[in-house]
Motif scaffolding. Structure first.
Motif, PDB file in Angstrom:
ATOM      1  N   MET A 113     -42.806 -82.906  15.917  1.00  0.00           N
ATOM      2  CA  MET A 113     -41.493 -83.357  16.381  1.00  0.00           C
ATOM      3  C   MET A 113     -41.604 -84.133  17.688  1.00  0.00           C
ATOM      4  SD  MET A 113     -39.270 -82.280  14.148  1.00  0.00           S
ATOM      5  CE  MET A 113     -37.757 -82.389  15.083  1.00  0.00           C
ATOM      6  N   PHE A 114     -40.707 -85.099  17.824  1.00  0.00           N
ATOM      7  CA  PHE A 114     -40.581 -85.856  19.068  1.00  0.00           C
ATOM      8  C   PHE A 114     -39.204 -85.528  19.635  1.00  0.00           C
ATOM      9  CE2 PHE A 114     -39.013 -89.784  21.144  1.00  0.00           C
ATOM     10  CZ  PHE A 114     -39.926 -89.856  22.180  1.00  0.00           C
ATOM     11  N   ILE A 115     -39.170 -84.921  20.816  1.00  0.00           N
ATOM     12  CA  ILE A 115     -37.906 -84.513  21.435  1.00  0.00           C
ATOM     13  C   ILE A 115     -37.739 -85.278  22.739  1.00  0.00           C
ATOM     14  CG2 ILE A 115     -36.561 -82.578  22.343  1.00  0.00           C
ATOM     15  CD1 ILE A 115     -38.205 -80.732  20.543  1.00  0.00           C
ATOM     16  N   GLN A 116     -36.571 -85.916  22.884  1.00  0.00           N
ATOM     17  CA  GLN A 116     -36.347 -86.769  24.055  1.00  0.00           C
ATOM     18  C   GLN A 116     -34.882 -86.683  24.482  1.00  0.00           C
ATOM     19  OE1 GLN A 116     -36.288 -91.164  23.561  1.00  0.00           O
ATOM     20  NE2 GLN A 116     -38.028 -91.187  24.971  1.00  0.00           N
ATOM     21  N   GLU A 117     -34.626 -86.835  25.770  1.00  0.00           N
ATOM     22  CA  GLU A 117     -33.242 -86.843  26.253  1.00  0.00           C
ATOM     23  C   GLU A 117     -32.612 -88.213  25.979  1.00  0.00           C
ATOM     24  OE1 GLU A 117     -32.899 -85.658  30.343  1.00  0.00           O
ATOM     25  OE2 GLU A 117     -32.566 -83.570  29.749  1.00  0.00           O
ATOM     26  N   ARG A 118     -31.413 -88.178  25.449  1.00  0.00           N
ATOM     27  CA  ARG A 118     -30.636 -89.391  25.197  1.00  0.00           C
ATOM     28  C   ARG A 118     -29.236 -89.213  25.760  1.00  0.00           C
ATOM     29  NH1 ARG A 118     -32.886 -92.737  20.967  1.00  0.00           N
ATOM     30  NH2 ARG A 118     -35.141 -92.489  21.213  1.00  0.00           N
ATOM     31  N   VAL A 119     -28.527 -90.303  25.911  1.00  0.00           N
ATOM     32  CA  VAL A 119     -27.165 -90.275  26.440  1.00  0.00           C
ATOM     33  C   VAL A 119     -26.177 -90.155  25.285  1.00  0.00           C
ATOM     34  CG1 VAL A 119     -25.424 -91.502  27.792  1.00  0.00           C
ATOM     35  CG2 VAL A 119     -27.848 -91.667  28.414  1.00  0.00           C
ATOM     36  N   GLY A 120     -25.305 -89.156  25.365  1.00  0.00           N
ATOM     37  CA  GLY A 120     -24.342 -88.917  24.300  1.00  0.00           C
ATOM     38  C   GLY A 120     -22.919 -89.248  24.705  1.00  0.00           C
ATOM     39  N   GLN A 121     -21.964 -88.621  24.019  1.00  0.00           N
ATOM     40  CA  GLN A 121     -20.541 -88.874  24.269  1.00  0.00           C
ATOM     41  C   GLN A 121     -20.183 -88.527  25.706  1.00  0.00           C
ATOM     42  OE1 GLN A 121     -17.816 -86.543  21.884  1.00  0.00           O
ATOM     43  NE2 GLN A 121     -16.257 -88.137  21.952  1.00  0.00           N
ATOM     44  N   GLY A 122     -19.430 -89.408  26.341  1.00  0.00           N
ATOM     45  CA  GLY A 122     -19.018 -89.189  27.716  1.00  0.00           C
ATOM     46  C   GLY A 122     -20.145 -89.323  28.724  1.00  0.00           C
ATOM     47  N   GLY A 123     -21.281 -89.892  28.306  1.00  0.00           N
ATOM     48  CA  GLY A 123     -22.411 -90.083  29.217  1.00  0.00           C
ATOM     49  C   GLY A 123     -23.243 -88.825  29.434  1.00  0.00           C
ATOM     50  N   LYS A 124     -22.968 -87.763  28.660  1.00  0.00           N
ATOM     51  CA  LYS A 124     -23.725 -86.508  28.819  1.00  0.00           C
ATOM     52  C   LYS A 124     -25.084 -86.613  28.139  1.00  0.00           C
ATOM     53  CE  LYS A 124     -19.555 -83.627  29.061  1.00  0.00           C
ATOM     54  NZ  LYS A 124     -18.788 -82.532  28.421  1.00  0.00           N
ATOM     55  N   LEU A 125     -26.089 -86.013  28.749  1.00  0.00           N
ATOM     56  CA  LEU A 125     -27.435 -86.023  28.188  1.00  0.00           C
ATOM     57  C   LEU A 125     -27.595 -84.908  27.151  1.00  0.00           C
ATOM     58  CD1 LEU A 125     -29.615 -86.621  31.386  1.00  0.00           C
ATOM     59  CD2 LEU A 125     -28.958 -88.296  29.657  1.00  0.00           C
ATOM     60  N   PHE A 126     -28.346 -85.190  26.101  1.00  0.00           N
ATOM     61  CA  PHE A 126     -28.683 -84.169  25.114  1.00  0.00           C
ATOM     62  C   PHE A 126     -30.101 -84.446  24.609  1.00  0.00           C
ATOM     63  CE2 PHE A 126     -27.363 -87.688  22.515  1.00  0.00           C
ATOM     64  CZ  PHE A 126     -28.078 -87.564  21.326  1.00  0.00           C
ATOM     65  N   ARG A 127     -30.683 -83.462  23.937  1.00  0.00           N
ATOM     66  CA  ARG A 127     -32.050 -83.581  23.422  1.00  0.00           C
ATOM     67  C   ARG A 127     -31.999 -83.990  21.952  1.00  0.00           C
ATOM     68  NH1 ARG A 127     -36.065 -80.512  26.119  1.00  0.00           N
ATOM     69  NH2 ARG A 127     -36.721 -79.453  24.209  1.00  0.00           N
ATOM     70  N   ILE A 128     -32.560 -85.161  21.650  1.00  0.00           N
ATOM     71  CA  ILE A 128     -32.550 -85.672  20.285  1.00  0.00           C
ATOM     72  C   ILE A 128     -33.846 -85.278  19.584  1.00  0.00           C
ATOM     73  CG2 ILE A 128     -33.598 -87.921  20.822  1.00  0.00           C
ATOM     74  CD1 ILE A 128     -31.709 -89.192  18.802  1.00  0.00           C
ATOM     75  N   TYR A 129     -33.738 -84.954  18.286  1.00  0.00           N
ATOM     76  CA  TYR A 129     -34.903 -84.557  17.496  1.00  0.00           C
ATOM     77  C   TYR A 129     -35.286 -85.679  16.532  1.00  0.00           C
ATOM     78  CZ  TYR A 129     -32.934 -80.062  18.982  1.00  0.00           C
ATOM     79  OH  TYR A 129     -32.400 -79.035  19.716  1.00  0.00           O
ATOM     80  N   LYS A 130     -36.577 -86.002  16.496  1.00  0.00           N
ATOM     81  CA  LYS A 130     -37.106 -86.978  15.548  1.00  0.00           C
ATOM     82  C   LYS A 130     -38.501 -86.525  15.126  1.00  0.00           C
ATOM     83  CE  LYS A 130     -36.500 -91.388  16.129  1.00  0.00           C
ATOM     84  NZ  LYS A 130     -36.532 -92.772  16.654  1.00  0.00           N
ATOM     85  N   PHE A 131     -38.929 -87.016  13.972  1.00  0.00           N
ATOM     86  CA  PHE A 131     -40.328 -86.811  13.622  1.00  0.00           C
ATOM     87  C   PHE A 131     -41.174 -87.797  14.429  1.00  0.00           C
ATOM     88  CE2 PHE A 131     -38.852 -84.937   9.479  1.00  0.00           C
ATOM     89  CZ  PHE A 131     -39.428 -83.693   9.704  1.00  0.00           C
ATOM     90  N   ARG A 132     -42.294 -87.319  14.926  1.00  0.00           N
ATOM     91  CA  ARG A 132     -43.170 -88.182  15.717  1.00  0.00           C
ATOM     92  C   ARG A 132     -43.810 -89.226  14.811  1.00  0.00           C
ATOM     93  NH1 ARG A 132     -48.590 -87.855  17.049  1.00  0.00           N
ATOM     94  NH2 ARG A 132     -48.770 -85.817  16.040  1.00  0.00           N
ATOM     95  N   SER A 133     -43.631 -90.488  15.169  1.00  0.00           N
ATOM     96  CA  SER A 133     -44.181 -91.580  14.365  1.00  0.00           C
ATOM     97  C   SER A 133     -45.286 -92.335  15.106  1.00  0.00           C
ATOM     98  CB  SER A 133     -43.068 -92.563  13.976  1.00  0.00           C
ATOM     99  OG  SER A 133     -42.439 -93.082  15.134  1.00  0.00           O
ATOM    100  N   MET A 134     -45.583 -91.908  16.350  1.00  0.00           N
ATOM    101  CA  MET A 134     -46.606 -92.557  17.156  1.00  0.00           C
ATOM    102  C   MET A 134     -47.637 -91.526  17.625  1.00  0.00           C
ATOM    103  SD  MET A 134     -44.409 -95.042  19.673  1.00  0.00           S
ATOM    104  CE  MET A 134     -43.266 -96.269  19.055  1.00  0.00           C
ATOM    105  N   THR A 135     -48.723 -92.028  18.165  1.00  0.00           N
ATOM    106  CA  THR A 135     -49.662 -91.137  18.840  1.00  0.00           C
ATOM    107  C   THR A 135     -48.972 -90.580  20.081  1.00  0.00           C
ATOM    108  OG1 THR A 135     -50.566 -93.024  20.059  1.00  0.00           O
ATOM    109  CG2 THR A 135     -51.692 -92.385  18.014  1.00  0.00           C
ATOM    110  N   THR A 136     -49.413 -89.440  20.561  1.00  0.00           N
ATOM    111  CA  THR A 136     -48.754 -88.801  21.699  1.00  0.00           C
ATOM    112  C   THR A 136     -48.790 -89.697  22.933  1.00  0.00           C
ATOM    113  OG1 THR A 136     -50.822 -87.652  22.170  1.00  0.00           O
ATOM    114  CG2 THR A 136     -49.147 -86.445  20.924  1.00  0.00           C
ATOM    115  N   LYS A 137     -47.702 -89.653  23.695  1.00  0.00           N
ATOM    116  CA  LYS A 137     -47.542 -90.506  24.875  1.00  0.00           C
ATOM    117  C   LYS A 137     -48.101 -89.810  26.115  1.00  0.00           C
ATOM    118  CE  LYS A 137     -43.798 -93.190  27.046  1.00  0.00           C
ATOM    119  NZ  LYS A 137     -42.341 -93.446  27.020  1.00  0.00           N
TER     120      LYS A 137
END
Length: 415
Positions: A262-286
């Motif tokens: 899994m790739f978990i990253q903070e993104r900006v949501g409704q009202g400018g609030k931050l949340f953690r988005i879940y995705k499958f990792r498609s790249m080598t680790t950063k």
């Protein structure tokens, strides 16, 4: 030729067209059933199911193709397939006796009838507008769904057979102003030229966003509640299919490249609030502390499995859990990284207005424009996002669902 012309005129009447369609489809299925006398219960039930499916398609198609940016013929196949598939699921769950071959033939006949008649009725389904020539009329006539006819002074209300279009922000003669008022009093729709352009292009002109347009960006709270319910139901009902796909994807990612699936990253949501988005990792680790970059600048890091899951949007499936948590919606503007949001808010006017609704897994900008990887394309993307927020409705959401299916099959906009 005269009879053909008269028949096409009759087909332009929706009631006649669909009554004839139901008759032809039912009669054809009857003769193809192979029974010359009394029909068995399975065939009778299937005929009624087919008629119901036909009427549903006839009701839904105009709703999701009411947007001038789209052509109805491209939606016929996905709508017919969706309605008949849903019908088969209901039949399976309720154990209604039916004929599988008859239902399949019914779906094919419905598709053929809707497609052929959409081609025959194409001209009648165009929006006909008459224009007071105080703007560039050719810019609207270049689009296939609208025909704009220039009016010559002196203006006569008897010449208006459709709606009237005019640039309401430019100077008008007293004669033109009186004519516009007369049209309104006679229930003739008057459109602002920019509104028609907005409908044709599927985007809001952010450079000219006015106070009244900003007010229209407030979403309907009642629909937003309904949207959360129906999106959650769709996700839950698809879990028997999507959960095994997610499990296999996670295993393949781990086998190909070391690191978390899994790739978990903070993104900006409704009202400018931050949340953690879940995705499958498609790249080598950063590497830790590495600078945030657009996906197009990170292509060298994409793995073989990553390239495949990106093309068909499988990497987005874990965001179903973001939707169930309430951080995201199934449909809405794509969430962006906080560092990019701060940059774009400085460079792009009204950028923050895209955060008036929950971000989505898919959205209008994704299916119309594709991927954005710089300030210019992000500004264009914002114009599409604001159009979505301004016109947010169930039928626009369903329109996006069908466009997303096409996108998944073609890989449009994948990076």
């Amino acid at each position: 030729m005269y009879l053909v012309k008269e028949f096409k005129i009759l087909l332009n009447n929706s009631y006649f067209c669909h009554a004839l369609g139901v008759f032809i489809v039912t009669l054809t299925l009857y003769f193809c059933s192979g029974y010359t006398h009394r029909l068995p219960t399975t065939v009778i039930n299937t005929l009624w199911l087919t008629i119901g499916c036909y009427l549903l398609v006839a009701a839904i198609l105009p709703k999701i193709t009411a947007y001038l940016l789209v052509e109805r013929k491209y939606y016929i196949l996905p709508v017919v397939v969706s309605i008949f598939t849903l019908t088969m699921i209901i039949v399976f769950m309720t154990r209604i006796e039916y004929s599988r071959s008859t239902l399949l033939h019914g779906a094919i006949l419905c598709f053929v009838w809707f497609y052929v008649t959409s081609l025959l009725r194409q001209e009648s389904q165009r929006l006909i507008l008459f224009a007071i020539p105080n703007f560039d009329i050719s810019s609207l006539n270049q689009k296939g769904r609208v025909r704009v006819i220039e009016l010559k002074a002196p203006y006569d209300i008897a010449n208006i057979k459709g709606g009237l279009v005019v640039d309401l922000h430019r100077n008008l003669s007293p004669e033109a102003e009186k004519f516009i008022a007369d049209c309104s009093l006679n229930n003739i729709a008057v459109f602002h030229a920019e509104s028609i352009r907005e409908m044709l292009e599927g985007k809001v002109q952010t450079k000219h966003l006015m106070e009244n347009a900003i007010g229209s960006l407030q979403p309907n709270p009642l629909y937003m509640t309904f949207k959360r319910i129906w999106e959650s139901l769709i996700i839950i009902t698809t879990f028997p299919t999507t959960l095994p796909i997610m499990a296999i994807t996670a295993i393949l990612i781990k086998l190909e490249n070391p690191g978390p699936a899994m790739f978990i990253q903070e993104r900006v949501g409704q009202g400018g609030k931050l949340f953690r988005i879940y995705k499958f990792r498609s790249m080598t680790t950063k590497e830790a502390g590495a600078e945030d970059k657009f996906a197009t600048a990170e292509q060298a890091r994409v793995t073989k499995v990553g390239k495949f899951i990106r093309k068909f949007r499988i990497d987005e499936l874990p965001q179903f859990f973001n939707v169930l948590k309430g951080d995201m919606a199934l449909i809405g503007p794509r969430p962006e990284q906080d560092s990019f949001v701060k940059q774009f808010e400085q460079q792009i006017p009204f950028y923050g207005y895209r955060h008036m609704v929950k971000p989505g897994i898919t959205g209008w900008a994704q299916v119309v424009q594709g991927y954005a990887d710089d300030t210019e394309s992000t500004s264009e993307k914002l114009a599409h996002d604001l159009y979505y927020i301004k016109n947010l409705s169930f039928w626009l959401d369903i329109n996006i669902v069908f466009k997303t299916i096409r996108t998944m099959l073609t890989g449009f906009g994948a990076k």
